[in-house]
Design an enzyme around this catalytic site. Structure first.
Site, PDB file in Angstrom:
ATOM      1  N   SER A 145       0.799  -1.225   0.000  1.00 37.78           N
ATOM      2  CA  SER A 145       0.000   0.000   0.000  1.00 37.78           C
ATOM      3  C   SER A 145       0.831   1.274   0.000  1.00 37.78           C
ATOM      4  O   SER A 145       0.367   2.310  -0.480  1.00 37.78           O
ATOM      5  CB  SER A 145      -0.959   0.013   1.202  1.00 37.78           C
ATOM      6  N   ASP A 204      -5.360   7.945  10.092  1.00 44.77           N
ATOM      7  CA  ASP A 204      -5.391   6.593  10.651  1.00 44.77           C
ATOM      8  C   ASP A 204      -4.162   6.284  11.488  1.00 44.77           C
ATOM      9  O   ASP A 204      -4.105   5.273  12.185  1.00 44.77           O
ATOM     10  CB  ASP A 204      -5.575   5.538   9.552  1.00 44.77           C
ATOM     11  N   HIS A 225      -0.681   5.173   7.777  1.00 37.88           N
ATOM     12  CA  HIS A 225      -0.131   5.486   6.469  1.00 37.88           C
ATOM     13  C   HIS A 225       0.449   6.900   6.457  1.00 37.88           C
ATOM     14  O   HIS A 225      -0.126   7.817   7.042  1.00 37.88           O
ATOM     15  CB  HIS A 225      -1.211   5.371   5.396  1.00 37.88           C
TER      16      HIS A 225
END
Length: 254
Positions: A69, A221, A224
């Site tokens: 990701s 979050d 990330h």
């Protein structure tokens, strides 16, 4: 309290999105950054992205970035992801290059091994491999991670591609032996396959023991990196990619 403790995220396990709590103790303050994702990107998505990125780039050095990701650019505007920022950084320094986004959110080294053959299209000139964080997150056997990464690098070597292996640290939650075995994978495989080595993709984010400083580089979050965090990563990673470009340009026939 570490920077990323107590954050609930969704992790892709074989196509199932499972909510779990991402604690700083799993991977440490930096090792878990950008390795979780709310929704996986399919292999078809990546193939289509590869086709779009390579179309019309015959004159450019084309580098496949095979990752998870962080490579994909999860949670960011398209222009703020790792691949676009890295390409812009390289172009600003005069490089005629195309970075192909081969990032799949939530991917493990096993996933990377499963898709590396078709990801390496004939017009790819070099490869960056940035996988392994989700293996640690799931507590997978380092021997299997090593075998998977070895297979990925063998695929690149079979095409005579210059390659760069990007590592990351493991926290001590699974014990000192696990940590040592995992972290030894990257330098040992880099030496075996004569690849360039970046020991930690997170080095550009600064001191992992300072959660206050890191917080400003994270998305909401807490897992990330935000656009500014990615910029920091690219600033540290860019010169290493320049060395990879030099290798690719020295052997343009692959």
């Amino acid at each position: 309290m570490a920077a990323f403790s107590g954050v609930w995220s969704r992790v892709s396990y074989g196509g199932r999105a499972i909510a779990r709590k991402a604690r700083s103790g799993i991977l440490g303050p930096l090792a878990g950054v950008a390795l979780l994702a709310a929704a996986p990107v399919t292999a078809q998505d990546t193939a289509q992205d590869t086709a779009r990125n390579t179309a019309g780039d015959a004159a450019r050095t084309r580098i496949l970035a095979l990752g998870d990701s962080l490579t994909q650019g999860y949670g960011l505007a398209p222009e703020d992801g790792l691949v676009p920022q890295l390409q812009a950084w390289l172009e600003a320094r005069g490089h005629d290059v195309r970075i192909i986004n081969g990032g799949v959110s939530g991917d493990t080294t096993a996933g990377g091994l499963a898709r590396v053959e078709w990801s390496l299209s004939d017009d790819v000139d070099a490869m960056i491999v940035a996988l392994g964080g989700n293996d640690v997150l799931r507590g997978l056997d380092p021997a299997q991670t090593r075998a998977n990464l070895d297979g990925i690098l063998k695929a690149g070597a079979g095409r005579d591609l210059p390659m760069m292996l990007v590592g990351l640290p493991a926290a001590g939650n699974f014990g000192a032996v696990y940590k040592a075995e995992f972290e030894a994978i990257f330098p040992e495989l880099a030496a075996k396959h004569d690849t360039l080595l970046v020991p930690s993709i997170f080095a550009g984010l600064g001191d992992p023991s300072d959660p206050t400083a890191l917080r400003g580089l994270m998305q909401d979050d807490g897992i990330h990196p935000n656009a500014q965090g990615v910029t920091r990563i690219v600033k540290a990673l860019g010169p290493e990619v320049e060395a990879l470009i030099l290798r690719a340009e020295a052997d343009p026939a692959g």
